[in-house]
Design a protein around this motif. Structure first.
Motif, mmCIF file in Angstrom:
data_model
loop_
_atom_site.group_PDB
_atom_site.id
_atom_site.type_symbol
_atom_site.label_atom_id
_atom_site.label_comp_id
_atom_site.label_asym_id
_atom_site.label_seq_id
_atom_site.Cartn_x
_atom_site.Cartn_y
_atom_site.Cartn_z
ATOM 1 N N ALA A 34 0.821 -1.209 0.000
ATOM 2 C CA ALA A 34 0.000 0.000 0.000
ATOM 3 C C ALA A 34 0.854 1.257 0.000
ATOM 4 C CB ALA A 34 -0.926 -0.004 1.215
ATOM 5 N N ALA A 35 2.024 1.185 0.612
ATOM 6 C CA ALA A 35 2.886 2.368 0.705
ATOM 7 C C ALA A 35 3.421 2.805 -0.642
ATOM 8 C CB ALA A 35 4.045 2.088 1.661
ATOM 9 N N ASP A 36 3.375 1.933 -1.641
ATOM 10 C CA ASP A 36 3.889 2.258 -2.976
ATOM 11 C C ASP A 36 2.812 2.797 -3.908
ATOM 12 O OD1 ASP A 36 6.461 1.379 -2.271
ATOM 13 O OD2 ASP A 36 5.949 -0.699 -2.770
ATOM 14 N N LEU A 37 1.586 2.855 -3.438
ATOM 15 C CA LEU A 37 0.483 3.322 -4.274
ATOM 16 C C LEU A 37 0.362 4.845 -4.192
ATOM 17 C CD1 LEU A 37 -2.151 0.592 -3.331
ATOM 18 C CD2 LEU A 37 -0.767 0.733 -5.415
ATOM 19 N N PRO A 38 -0.172 5.492 -5.232
ATOM 20 C CA PRO A 38 -0.286 6.957 -5.220
ATOM 21 C C PRO A 38 -1.232 7.444 -4.129
ATOM 22 C CG PRO A 38 -1.417 6.000 -7.128
ATOM 23 C CD PRO A 38 -0.628 4.898 -6.515
ATOM 24 N N ALA A 39 -0.794 8.481 -3.419
ATOM 25 C CA ALA A 39 -1.592 9.052 -2.338
ATOM 26 C C ALA A 39 -2.487 10.154 -2.884
ATOM 27 C CB ALA A 39 -0.688 9.602 -1.240
ATOM 28 N N VAL A 40 -3.779 9.986 -2.702
ATOM 29 C CA VAL A 40 -4.762 10.917 -3.245
ATOM 30 C C VAL A 40 -5.035 12.064 -2.282
ATOM 31 C CG1 VAL A 40 -7.146 11.105 -4.084
ATOM 32 C CG2 VAL A 40 -5.793 9.076 -4.611
ATOM 33 N N GLU A 41 -4.813 11.829 -0.990
ATOM 34 C CA GLU A 41 -5.063 12.909 -0.031
ATOM 35 C C GLU A 41 -3.790 13.234 0.731
ATOM 36 O OE1 GLU A 41 -5.575 12.264 4.021
ATOM 37 O OE2 GLU A 41 -4.069 11.075 2.999
ATOM 38 N N TYR A 42 -3.798 14.402 1.386
ATOM 39 C CA TYR A 42 -2.628 14.881 2.123
ATOM 40 C C TYR A 42 -3.103 15.588 3.389
ATOM 41 C CZ TYR A 42 -4.074 19.145 -0.301
ATOM 42 O OH TYR A 42 -4.820 20.194 -0.788
ATOM 43 N N SER A 43 -2.188 15.695 4.339
ATOM 44 C CA SER A 43 -2.507 16.321 5.620
ATOM 45 C C SER A 43 -1.863 17.699 5.710
ATOM 46 C CB SER A 43 -2.011 15.454 6.776
ATOM 47 O OG SER A 43 -2.182 16.121 8.015
ATOM 48 N N ARG A 44 -2.552 18.608 6.388
ATOM 49 C CA ARG A 44 -2.015 19.947 6.628
ATOM 50 C C ARG A 44 -1.362 20.047 8.007
ATOM 51 N NH1 ARG A 44 -7.114 20.951 4.007
ATOM 52 N NH2 ARG A 44 -6.770 21.904 1.947
ATOM 53 N N VAL A 45 -1.187 18.908 8.662
ATOM 54 C CA VAL A 45 -0.611 18.866 10.001
ATOM 55 C C VAL A 45 0.721 18.132 9.954
ATOM 56 C CG1 VAL A 45 -0.906 17.925 12.336
ATOM 57 C CG2 VAL A 45 -2.837 18.991 11.166
ATOM 58 N N ASP A 46 1.708 18.645 10.678
ATOM 59 C CA ASP A 46 3.031 18.026 10.759
ATOM 60 C C ASP A 46 2.990 16.865 11.741
ATOM 61 O OD1 ASP A 46 5.676 17.320 10.929
ATOM 62 O OD2 ASP A 46 6.342 19.194 11.875
ATOM 63 N N ALA A 47 3.018 15.633 11.220
ATOM 64 C CA ALA A 47 2.898 14.449 12.069
ATOM 65 C C ALA A 47 4.107 14.249 12.965
ATOM 66 C CB ALA A 47 2.689 13.209 11.201
ATOM 67 N N ASP A 48 5.221 14.944 12.698
ATOM 68 C CA ASP A 48 6.433 14.784 13.507
ATOM 69 C C ASP A 48 6.516 15.798 14.646
ATOM 70 O OD1 ASP A 48 7.409 12.636 11.993
ATOM 71 O OD2 ASP A 48 8.237 14.011 10.498
ATOM 72 N N ALA A 49 5.528 16.682 14.752
ATOM 73 C CA ALA A 49 5.535 17.678 15.822
ATOM 74 C C ALA A 49 5.190 17.023 17.155
ATOM 75 C CB ALA A 49 4.545 18.796 15.495
ATOM 76 N N GLY A 65 -10.761 25.147 7.480
ATOM 77 C CA GLY A 65 -11.421 24.373 6.437
ATOM 78 C C GLY A 65 -11.173 22.888 6.454
ATOM 79 N N GLY A 66 -10.293 22.407 7.319
ATOM 80 C CA GLY A 66 -10.102 20.960 7.416
ATOM 81 C C GLY A 66 -8.651 20.554 7.523
ATOM 82 N N VAL A 67 -8.433 19.414 8.142
ATOM 83 C CA VAL A 67 -7.086 18.882 8.357
ATOM 84 C C VAL A 67 -6.506 18.307 7.066
ATOM 85 C CG1 VAL A 67 -5.751 17.140 9.614
ATOM 86 C CG2 VAL A 67 -7.581 18.400 10.780
ATOM 87 N N TYR A 68 -7.366 17.817 6.174
ATOM 88 C CA TYR A 68 -6.903 17.106 4.994
ATOM 89 C C TYR A 68 -7.339 17.783 3.703
ATOM 90 C CZ TYR A 68 -6.051 13.444 8.408
ATOM 91 O OH TYR A 68 -5.601 12.746 9.493
ATOM 92 N N GLY A 69 -6.607 17.490 2.647
ATOM 93 C CA GLY A 69 -6.963 17.934 1.315
ATOM 94 C C GLY A 69 -6.892 16.769 0.353
#
Length: 303
Positions: A34-49, A65-69
């Motif tokens: 699954a990790a090699d498949l194209p990602a259709v959505e993205y997050s506006r939050v820094d997961a490493d914070a 307006g939302g955490v994801y795009g």
């Protein structure tokens, strides 16, 4: 059939039913393909914070307006017949409203299947629903039957185990007690879960509430965190007043579990989560591997 799955648990369900999605979310990493498949959505939050900073960013993103795009151009290119999304939590994954908006902007006219599980039974029902949408009803029935057998095995073995007060935290700053299906998992392991009921949302709780409940066993499994991220944020808990006075801490019965892959994913591995919980709560069960769970004392020693 071209299938796009917009949350990790849905990706796991679709793979388990013998279908490889054409697109996934940026968090989908199991099975490894699954990790090699194209990602259709993205997050506006820094997961490493830090946990507190992530909480702040989430609140800001929600207000804006939302955490994801969603990458609408990529979604259009993938030409989906089915899009699987969720309605459980707009912090954990892209919400269905955003998905419907994106679908209206592409040439394809895919069906949108929204999963909304709040209990183990709901998770199994969602597997059946996805199976029906994929024309894989028999595979879904077989999968659910095998999962139900494993749950029954835990129930039978745990029936004679010591019943104790348990709390599971799915965030540490602010402190959040896990809800939805987690209370059911703890009860299935024959322990008391007194701070939330099945289907309750995971919500911030006062630290004083946890101290008053005084769990005899405490499981820390922050949503989206592996063990290393949990280790990096241990001070969220260990620096709080009265931490050392909790019964679970005094008895050395505090565990960290990989919340990214278990407990917080309402897919087939919800049963793995039950088995891992039973393993840390009862010596009669097999203890999970250190890649899945570790005593908090071990993580603290490694800091």
């Amino acid at each position: 059939m071209n299938v796009v799955t917009l949350l990790p648990s849905a990706t796991e369900v679709v793979f388990a039913l013998g279908v490889e999605p054409v697109g996934v979310s940026h968090e989908c990493d199991h099975p490894p393909a699954a990790a090699d498949l194209p990602a259709v959505e993205y997050s506006r939050v820094d997961a490493d914070a830090s946990t507190a900073e992530i909480d702040r960013q989430v609140q800001e993103a929600e207000a804006a307006g939302g955490v994801y795009g969603i990458d609408v151009d990529l979604l259009d290119e993938l030409d989906p017949d089915l899009v699987v999304t969720q309605g459980v939590c707009d912090v954990c994954a892209v919400d269905e409203v955003l998905v419907h908006d994106a679908v209206e902007r592409i040439d394809a006219n895919p069906a949108v299947l929204t999963t909304d599980p709040h209990s183990v039974g709901d998770v199994f029902d969602d597997i059946r629903h996805v199976g029906a949408a994929l024309d894989r009803e028999a595979a879904a029935a077989d999968l659910v039957a095998s999962l139900e057998e494993r749950v029954a095995a835990v129930l039978e073995r745990a029936a004679d185990c010591e019943r104790r007060r348990v709390a599971v935290l799915d965030w540490t700053d602010p402190v959040m007690v896990a809800g939805h299906w987690v209370p059911e998992l703890v009860e299935a392991a024959n322990c008391e879960y007194g701070m939330a009921d099945v289907r309750d949302p995971s919500t911030p709780r006062e630290w004083a509430d946890l101290r008053e409940y005084d769990p005899e066993a405490l499981v820390v499994a922050p949503c989206g965190y592996d063990l290393e991220q949990t280790r990096a944020n241990l001070s969220d808990l260990t620096d709080r007043p009265g931490w050392d006075e909790l019964t679970a801490v005094e008895d050395g019965d505090v565990w960290a579990i990989d919340g990214n892959h278990f407990l917080n994913r309402p897919g087939p591995r919800v049963v793995d989560s039950l088995e891992h919980l039973a393993g840390v709560l009862h010596e009669e069960f097999e203890t999970p591997s250190r890649e899945v769970a570790a005593p908090l004392s071990e993580l603290a020693a490694a800091r």
